[in-house]
Design a protein around this motif. Sequence first.
Motif, mmCIF file in Angstrom:
data_model
loop_
_atom_site.group_PDB
_atom_site.id
_atom_site.type_symbol
_atom_site.label_atom_id
_atom_site.label_comp_id
_atom_site.label_asym_id
_atom_site.label_seq_id
_atom_site.Cartn_x
_atom_site.Cartn_y
_atom_site.Cartn_z
ATOM 1 N N GLN B 128 -36.167 -10.655 70.448
ATOM 2 C CA GLN B 128 -36.439 -9.222 70.382
ATOM 3 C C GLN B 128 -37.926 -9.024 70.091
ATOM 4 N N ARG B 131 -39.531 -5.992 68.352
ATOM 5 C CA ARG B 131 -39.322 -5.751 66.916
ATOM 6 C C ARG B 131 -40.351 -6.494 66.062
ATOM 7 N N GLU C 233 -26.191 -7.172 70.814
ATOM 8 C CA GLU C 233 -27.076 -7.105 71.972
ATOM 9 C C GLU C 233 -27.606 -8.498 72.266
ATOM 10 N N GLY C 235 -30.432 -11.374 72.382
ATOM 11 C CA GLY C 235 -31.639 -11.687 71.626
ATOM 12 C C GLY C 235 -31.512 -11.601 70.124
ATOM 13 N N VAL C 236 -30.292 -11.561 69.606
ATOM 14 C CA VAL C 236 -30.133 -11.566 68.144
ATOM 15 C C VAL C 236 -29.167 -12.670 67.730
#
Lengths: 172, 420, 304
Positions: B128, B131, C233, C235-236
């Motif tokens: 991510q 972020r 989601e 990417g985590v």
Amino acid sequence: MFYSIISAALLLLLPVSPIWAGEKEASFKLTGPVTTLACKMCHTWRKPVLKQRDLKAPHNKIKLNHGAGQLWCFSCHKENNYANLQGDKSAVVDFKNPQKLCRTCHFRQVKSWRGGAHGKRTGSWQGERTSWRCTACHNPHSPQIAPFKPSPPPRRPGTVVNIDKSESKNGG
Amino acid sequence: MSKEKNSTKNHNKVEFILASLIHCFKGGWLYWGWMLSLIAIVVYGAMAYGQQARYGLSVTGLSDQITWGLYIGNFTFFVGVAAAAVILVIPAYLLHRNQMRRVTILGESLAVAAVIVAMLFVTADLGQPLRFWHALPLLGKLNFPTSILAWDIVVLALYLLVNLIILWYLLYNKFCHKSPVVKRYFPVIVVAIILGLSIHTVTAFMLSGNPSRPFWHTAILAPRFIASAFAAGAALMIILFQILHITSKFRLSKGLIREIALIMVFAQFFSLFLLGAEIYTAFYHNTAHDVSAHLLFTSNIGHDNLTLSIYLAIAAGLSAFSILMVRRFRENVSLLNIASILIFFAVWSEKGLGLVIPGFVPTPLGEMAQYTPSTIEIKVAIAIWAVGAIIFTLLAKVAIAIEFGGLRLKRPVENTDTEI
Amino acid sequence: MVDNRSSRRGFLQGTVALTALLAGGCSSSKEQPKTAFEDSVATFFQDNYQVMTKDEIKEVLARVERRVKREYGVDIKCENTPPVADVAFGYALNLSKCKGTRRCVEACVSENNCGRNHSLENIRVLAMPHGTMDLNKSDHYYDHEQVPNSNDWYLPIQCHQCDEPACVQACPVEATWKEKDGIVVIDYDWCIGCRYCSVACPYWARHFNWSKPNLQPDEINPKTHYLGNRPREAGVMEKCTFCIQKTRKGELPACQEACPTGARVFGNLLDPQSEIRYILENKNVFRLKEEQGTQPNFWYFYDV
């Protein structure tokens, strides 16, 4: 032969009644189906064979595989009291509390089960405990748990699997 | 009065930035060819990154088993390059070697480019990346000082900042017809040197602070990182300085190159010695602790490419060291160049790939996994290298123009105050 | 600290308002349903779960429900049930009873809305050859016709909810932490996806969503928890949360319920009457990789 047919027919009519009873034993509740057979339907007028033998109709559905051939129907059921269970050295035991009979041999397992290390709790981890009774998991006539087909293994990294239509994979 | 002075100063700064930017667009066909091909590579890699952004990191060769690969391997390597670029100038100040002082500015440029490359590699590795602000002070929630990764973020950011300050100070003063005062900027250089050691130590700690990964869990990792960074940094500088000598107004002296080569010999010696110490510990006994090393060196589970590259790296490192040990060879430019290239690639494959990836095999649950970088991953990595090359080219071009060329403020400056 | 927080919040809210304004300037009426764009902007500027106010959390939960509705067309309930007081969860696993059926894995995947086909499974069952404890000799991919296979014993491994979790220590942005009831959770909306936690974990208990989880609408479990099984989601990171959405309401975790051999015992370590306490006090228990010093809350034992 005649008797066999009659008794097999009667057997179909018998109330085979699983009772989901929640009777209290010691400090916690028990759950699981309790199957009782109305043995008296036949055995009031037909004397049971007390000697060990190959089981024939109407008992041929029972595969007795308990105690490596040492145990026989009358190790746990008694001729004069079909409504309850009774071992050779145990007191009269309710069908809902089979552990009181099982423990004559399997005292270690029953002790573990009482403590919570054998069998399993159901419903909730908190509040009053409810556990499965012995016969919920073990068929008393053939108590060993049968082998399982395992659920599928995880996917190895690098095995490409098409996910929908998007070009995507995990690992490489 | 002071208002006027301030406005003149601001005007000078604007002119400095403008002149530098304009200078970036002046160059021959070689310069433009070089820059345009780098830009083309970056665009190509950005498209590959677009794929990764769209479909997630699943387009890489990474997995839960081997969760870091090419990106973090390169990150580790470039942190080393960034650290070495500045640490190499220590002797310049400790031993009063003026030749070395002259290249401080190029070392700083290299450090800035390498830190940015390292940061880009980490960003490319994030699931991510948008972020990133969660790690910013005040806005986010940086887990400092508990998380070593948080330390890494902090020291890398500080290192970048400090090097930019030094670059600015040196170049801006020269631009304004003033000579930089050593007393003023020396303390900042000391800070940069300490931070340079810190960034690489912290990066080593990031790996060695994991008891669940025995391959990295060794106190020798940080010293090994520093030693190999010195060697690779020196090698890179020898090559870069020669290229700049040919292509720009920068002039390289024989004495300077000999000094850097000497640093490289010592660094390479320690690097090989520490690697030998590791290999001894791993192989004298056959403990579960050393399974990763055994797999790496014996290729039991089809780690063939890695095993090959680690042996090539060791062979390259040893042959480079034997060249460098002999003074006659060391002072021969072509042999020195060969040794430098050998060392650069030895360190890249030993530290970049041979250190990060084997740490994941076996997994903590004993799984023997394999990893091959995907095409997308390789494209993105090459593009990030290209970004680094662009940044270094631009910084070095401006720095050389000011330091060695005649890029100066048009008007003479009246006040002689060196304050900025 | 308070100042920092309020200034941060002020900044964030300002940015959100500004972005919304730039996005079309139509965010003035609160009655209008939120668009996907507005929601994703709001999620982007969302604060860490640990510092959000009750009102903010309420908004966030509604946003999660809207997202799932939008993406999968399924109405879910996303809650944030707090820890039960005086409870510390622990797990014990009877290695004599585990027969390697992998029913726990199956139940875990469907309870926790894990992506199918991703091999993203928060429990690994290792088939171990008899006579060794060396995990390097384990087989993760055994696929025998029948289990138990006579040559193996089985060792299921999932998150051990350590008291000194290496993963929490590793996270650079405090996206993961240990709750009061002992469950180590992740704020999926705060995780940056660096995977350092999975590098640090000695139990390989943390797994990454390499792409968007492959979930069919009819596979979604609509009873979800913000820190637990809400659809993730890409990417985590994610991990086992001892089925936080169930256990905080008094239910048992899905793996315990699914186990056909009763090998799994779950309970409150602080309750002296609990079965897990009986096991710790009466059985020879051990913890896997205790030497790693992470103080796991997961014990293994044998029938004696």
